[in-house]
Design an enzyme around this catalytic site. Structure first.
Site, mmCIF file in Angstrom:
data_model
loop_
_atom_site.group_PDB
_atom_site.id
_atom_site.type_symbol
_atom_site.label_atom_id
_atom_site.label_comp_id
_atom_site.label_asym_id
_atom_site.label_seq_id
_atom_site.Cartn_x
_atom_site.Cartn_y
_atom_site.Cartn_z
ATOM 1 N N ASP A 191 0.836 -1.195 0.000
ATOM 2 C CA ASP A 191 0.000 0.000 0.000
ATOM 3 C C ASP A 191 0.881 1.259 0.000
ATOM 4 O O ASP A 191 1.728 1.421 0.886
ATOM 5 C CB ASP A 191 -0.901 -0.007 1.235
ATOM 6 N N ASP A 244 -20.208 2.081 16.340
ATOM 7 C CA ASP A 244 -19.724 3.430 16.043
ATOM 8 C C ASP A 244 -20.783 4.197 15.234
ATOM 9 O O ASP A 244 -21.980 4.002 15.429
ATOM 10 C CB ASP A 244 -18.394 3.306 15.280
ATOM 11 N N ASP A 300 -32.673 0.077 10.943
ATOM 12 C CA ASP A 300 -32.718 -0.741 9.733
ATOM 13 C C ASP A 300 -31.443 -1.569 9.623
ATOM 14 O O ASP A 300 -30.548 -1.475 10.466
ATOM 15 C CB ASP A 300 -32.940 0.118 8.490
ATOM 16 N N HIS A 343 -16.399 8.818 10.973
ATOM 17 C CA HIS A 343 -15.613 8.318 12.098
ATOM 18 C C HIS A 343 -15.477 6.799 12.080
ATOM 19 O O HIS A 343 -14.367 6.246 12.153
ATOM 20 C CB HIS A 343 -16.279 8.783 13.397
ATOM 21 N N TYR A 402 -15.464 0.174 32.832
ATOM 22 C CA TYR A 402 -15.943 -1.081 33.390
ATOM 23 C C TYR A 402 -14.851 -2.133 33.241
ATOM 24 O O TYR A 402 -14.892 -3.011 32.372
ATOM 25 C CB TYR A 402 -17.247 -1.508 32.703
ATOM 26 N N SER A 433 -9.984 7.439 20.086
ATOM 27 C CA SER A 433 -10.751 6.673 19.085
ATOM 28 C C SER A 433 -9.831 5.973 18.112
ATOM 29 O O SER A 433 -10.121 4.871 17.641
ATOM 30 C CB SER A 433 -11.662 7.605 18.283
#
Length: 449
Positions: A109, A146, A179, A188, A292, A362
């Protein structure tokens, strides 16, 4: 970019945790049925040949420079027995195992050279090239909970990201529009997915960590990157009920919630490894659901120089860190901000794709999810606790020795975390092939025979 969490009443809201910006060789194994014998310079060549024939060994290779031969031992003879035969011969200088070298994979790549987070010659990134020699995440279902993913050509509005064309997608769900088409209308989730499983070695764009994993898009955040705790929790349950082995959540909120905690507990008890972002507020507490800790691996962010990113939340629940970038610097001097590069789009142009540098926890989180997929592809029976142990116990330690509130157990090291296909010898000299559990050792140290 959502660096802080907005809370709305009465419905609590979760936000994406990103900061968008535009802009060797391993020797892990040896051949189980081959040995290397170096004969003394004074040994007679005809006598050497006769011994090899008498012992029933086959010649695989012989050096033109020294009297060194790679021999294939006959069926029914253990490696230990074969080595003892030659050790007892006074014409032999030494005998040892035939270790195998492998060239580390470098993707084709073209923008891979900008992915300092995967590998760089100064700090190493997360050490991806050597990890790719062991695993590509084959078949491990990873749910991206997400904003959705640009995974399909759908209607006149949505298109598949070109650099995701080689990814295997599993049917997901859209909890925002209710849906079965969880398409991304924010950008994102598509960027996050690229880090986990972008099409790799396809001659375009960037690479992904677990490029042969299967992605399940689960949309729980809207076009502004917001979603209720209930929608996120339901997305977690959906993923767990539909075959996900990993759930990636590059999102978070600042307050606890019983329904959300019940969802991560439910998924964990179904054998799902759950990985979530610590948050981008520079706070001394980890966001939920990452906090958690009994069920979720909490991920903080680091920069190119492997220092904690200024925005990354710390705290007692932090488990691990990974590259999240820093949009204020260009430490590697490549002419771009030190962000995490993947393909996505800038809304509302949902069908126009480019490569964007994003920063944030993120972006750190899918690094750990990708590595988890590499691990599970080696052995699908590993439990969430075992996957966590592989990741945390092999991390590159930073900060004070051991665990600390800024780095957790350190920066994820993909090569160290992915278990080797190892070979051990029993006391009877028989060769065993298999994956060695974390902490286990071979009965004979490598190179001692």
């Amino acid at each position: 970019m959502a660096s802080s969490l907005a809370m709305a009443s009465p419905s609590m809201v979760l936000k994406e945790k990103s900061r968008p910006r535009t802009v060797s060789v391993t020797t892990d194994e040896f051949a189980p049925d081959q040995i290397v014998v170096k004969f003394k310079a004074t040994a007679d060549d005809s006598e050497i040949e006769q011994k090899i024939v008498n012992d029933g060994d086959g010649k695989v290779y012989e050096s033109p420079y020294e009297k060194v031969k790679v021999l294939k031992i006959p069926l029914g003879t253990s490696l230990k027995q074969a080595m003892q035969r030659y050790r007892g011969d006074n014409r032999v200088e030494y005998v040892k195992r035939d270790y195998v070298m492998k060239a580390t994979m470098v993707p084709t790549d073209p923008y891979y050279s900008l992915q300092w987070n995967f590998f760089n010659s100064t700090y190493g990134g997360i050490n991806m090239p050597a990890a790719w020699d062991k695993s590509s995440g084959q078949g491990v279902v990873t749910a991206v909970v997400d904003t959705g993913v640009a995974y399909e050509n759908y209607g006149t509005k949505y298109a598949q990201a070109p650099d995701l064309a080689g990814v295997n997608f599993i049917p997901g769900w859209d909890f925002i529009n209710n849906d079965s088409h969880p398409n991304d209308d924010d950008g994102h989730g598509t960027h996050v997915t690229g880090t986990i499983a972008q099409s790799t070695n396809n001659g375009i764009g960037t690479a992904g960590i677990a490029y042969n994993a299967s992605i399940m898009p689960v949309k729980v955040l809207d076009q502004n990157g917001n979603g209720s705790y209930v929608q996120v929790a339901d997305g977690i349950r959906y993923a767990a009920d539909h075959g996900a082995k990993i759930i990636n959540m590059s999102l978070g909120g600042t307050v606890p919630d019983t329904y959300l905690e019940d969802a991560v507990r439910y998924a964990y008890n179904k054998g799902v490894t759950i990985i979530a972002a610590s948050g981008n507020d520079g706070a001394a507490a980890v966001d939920y659901p990452a906090a958690y800790n009994a069920y979720v691996i909490a991920v903080g962010a680091t920069r190119y120089d492997e220092q904690k990113a200024y925005y990354s939340n710390s705290g007692s629940a932090l488990d691990i860190t990974a590259p999240g970038g820093d949009d204020t610097v260009d430490q590697n001097g490549d002419g771009y901000i030190d962000g995490i590069l993947q393909q996505t789009f800038a809304p509302p142009k949902y069908k126009v794709f480019n490569y964007y540098f994003y920063t944030g926890t993120s972006m750190a989180t899918p690094h750990v999810s990708g590595v988890a997929a590499l691990i599970l592809a080696r052995n699908s029976t590993f439990t969430p606790a075992q996957v966590r142990n592989f990741i945390q116990s092999t991390a590159e330690d930073h900060g004070p020795p051991g665990w600390d509130a800024d780095y957790g157990w350190g920066i994820v090291d993909a090569n160290a975390a992915v278990p080797n296909l190892s070979i051990s010898l029993n006391s009877d000299g028989q060769v065993n092939l298999g994956t060695i559990a974390l902490g286990a050792t071979t009965s004979t140290p490598p190179g001692s025979e």
